[in-house]
Design a protein around this motif. Structure first.
Motif, PDB file in Angstrom:
ATOM      1  N   LEU A 178       0.835  -1.214   0.000  1.00  0.00           N
ATOM      2  CA  LEU A 178       0.000   0.000   0.000  1.00  0.00           C
ATOM      3  C   LEU A 178       0.863   1.255   0.000  1.00  0.00           C
ATOM      4  O   LEU A 178       0.587   2.210  -0.717  1.00  0.00           O
ATOM      5  CB  LEU A 178      -0.937  -0.012   1.210  1.00  0.00           C
ATOM      6  CG  LEU A 178      -2.082  -1.014   1.152  1.00  0.00           C
ATOM      7  CD1 LEU A 178      -2.803  -1.103   2.499  1.00  0.00           C
ATOM      8  CD2 LEU A 178      -3.058  -0.637   0.033  1.00  0.00           C
ATOM      9  N   ALA A 179       1.917   1.252   0.797  1.00  0.00           N
ATOM     10  CA  ALA A 179       2.830   2.418   0.837  1.00  0.00           C
ATOM     11  C   ALA A 179       3.489   2.615  -0.519  1.00  0.00           C
ATOM     12  O   ALA A 179       3.656   3.754  -0.988  1.00  0.00           O
ATOM     13  CB  ALA A 179       3.876   2.232   1.930  1.00  0.00           C
ATOM     14  N   MET A 180       3.827   1.499  -1.184  1.00  0.00           N
ATOM     15  CA  MET A 180       4.437   1.602  -2.527  1.00  0.00           C
ATOM     16  C   MET A 180       3.461   2.189  -3.540  1.00  0.00           C
ATOM     17  O   MET A 180       3.865   2.768  -4.539  1.00  0.00           O
ATOM     18  CB  MET A 180       4.909   0.219  -2.985  1.00  0.00           C
ATOM     19  CG  MET A 180       6.109  -0.299  -2.202  1.00  0.00           C
ATOM     20  SD  MET A 180       6.472  -2.034  -2.524  1.00  0.00           S
ATOM     21  CE  MET A 180       6.860  -2.027  -4.263  1.00  0.00           C
ATOM     22  N   ALA A 181       2.164   2.036  -3.288  1.00  0.00           N
ATOM     23  CA  ALA A 181       1.129   2.570  -4.162  1.00  0.00           C
ATOM     24  C   ALA A 181       0.726   3.991  -3.787  1.00  0.00           C
ATOM     25  O   ALA A 181      -0.168   4.570  -4.379  1.00  0.00           O
ATOM     26  CB  ALA A 181      -0.081   1.660  -4.154  1.00  0.00           C
ATOM     27  N   GLY A 182       1.378   4.546  -2.761  1.00  0.00           N
ATOM     28  CA  GLY A 182       1.110   5.928  -2.372  1.00  0.00           C
ATOM     29  C   GLY A 182       0.125   6.093  -1.247  1.00  0.00           C
ATOM     30  O   GLY A 182      -0.223   7.219  -0.895  1.00  0.00           O
ATOM     31  N   GLU A 183      -0.391   4.981  -0.697  1.00  0.00           N
ATOM     32  CA  GLU A 183      -1.308   5.075   0.428  1.00  0.00           C
ATOM     33  C   GLU A 183      -0.577   5.551   1.669  1.00  0.00           C
ATOM     34  O   GLU A 183       0.566   5.171   1.904  1.00  0.00           O
ATOM     35  CB  GLU A 183      -1.963   3.717   0.696  1.00  0.00           C
ATOM     36  CG  GLU A 183      -2.852   3.225  -0.413  1.00  0.00           C
ATOM     37  CD  GLU A 183      -4.089   4.073  -0.588  1.00  0.00           C
ATOM     38  OE1 GLU A 183      -4.693   4.502   0.416  1.00  0.00           O
ATOM     39  OE2 GLU A 183      -4.462   4.313  -1.750  1.00  0.00           O
ATOM     40  N   LYS A 184      -1.216   6.335   2.478  1.00  0.00           N
ATOM     41  CA  LYS A 184      -0.598   6.840   3.717  1.00  0.00           C
ATOM     42  C   LYS A 184      -0.529   5.738   4.755  1.00  0.00           C
ATOM     43  O   LYS A 184      -1.153   4.699   4.640  1.00  0.00           O
ATOM     44  CB  LYS A 184      -1.412   8.028   4.267  1.00  0.00           C
ATOM     45  CG  LYS A 184      -1.425   9.224   3.355  1.00  0.00           C
ATOM     46  CD  LYS A 184      -0.028   9.804   3.226  1.00  0.00           C
ATOM     47  CE  LYS A 184      -0.050  10.993   2.297  1.00  0.00           C
ATOM     48  NZ  LYS A 184       1.229  11.333   1.780  1.00  0.00           N
TER      49      LYS A 184
END
Length: 186
Positions: A178-184
């Protein structure tokens, strides 16, 4: 705490910073050079490789023979052209060269890309050994299994910015994804 901005590669190496490049064939080796010649790349300007104005070929040969043994490089001789080695043996030549001496910081960029399982285990073991010896290892990898196997802390970069820094034991692969996809942060 010291900036390396504007320093030459030689100055950076003299500070104890070494690098395993992501592309062993175009960035890590000169394929037409022999194993022993590749083992001195970037080190040819100072003792003990250089003796006055000439290279110390006895030292170079002895060091290359030791590297072939220590790093289990499969080759007929130290004079063998690097081009004809397997990818795993090419990577071992780079490791042998970069880990000579006592590095303080090792930047390993995709160190296992394209390697077989046996060489991957070898490289992982070597990186963990260096970490245990006090070498700071910065692993850059897209392989999440590799990251979770080797890392103490995981930084995720999204659009050129670090968007999260996590202790490896406190984060899951899903959260990293998720972080790699830009999610906080979750």
């Amino acid at each position: 705490g010291e900036s390396i901005l504007g320093k030459t590669p030689r100055q950076i190496e003299e500070m104890g910073i070494v690098h395993i490049p992501s592309d062993r064939m175009s960035e890590g080796l000169v394929l037409e050079f022999s194993i022993k010649e590749n083992l001195i790349l970037g080190k040819h300007w100072s003792a003990p490789v250089r003796n006055g104005i000439s290279l110390d070929w006895r030292y170079i040969d002895d060091t290359a023979e030791k590297s072939i043994t220590d790093y289990d490089i499969v080759a007929p001789s130290i004079d063998h052209r690097t081009r004809s080695l397997s990818g795993g043996n090419m990577q071992k030549v780079i490791l042998a060269r970069e880990l000579q001496g006592s590095p303080k910081i090792l930047i390993a960029n995709q160190p296992c890309r394209g390697l077989d399982v046996g060489v991957i285990e070898y490289v992982h073991g070597l990186l963990l050994e260096k970490r245990m010896q006090g070498v700071a290892v910065l692993l850059i990898s897209e392989d999440l299994d590799e990251i979770f196997t080797l890392a103490d802390r995981i930084a995720v970069i999204y659009h050129g910015q670090i968007v999260g820094l996590y202790p490896a034991q406190d984060i899951t692969i899903d959260q990293i994804g998720l972080a790699m996809a830009g999610e906080k942060d979750q």
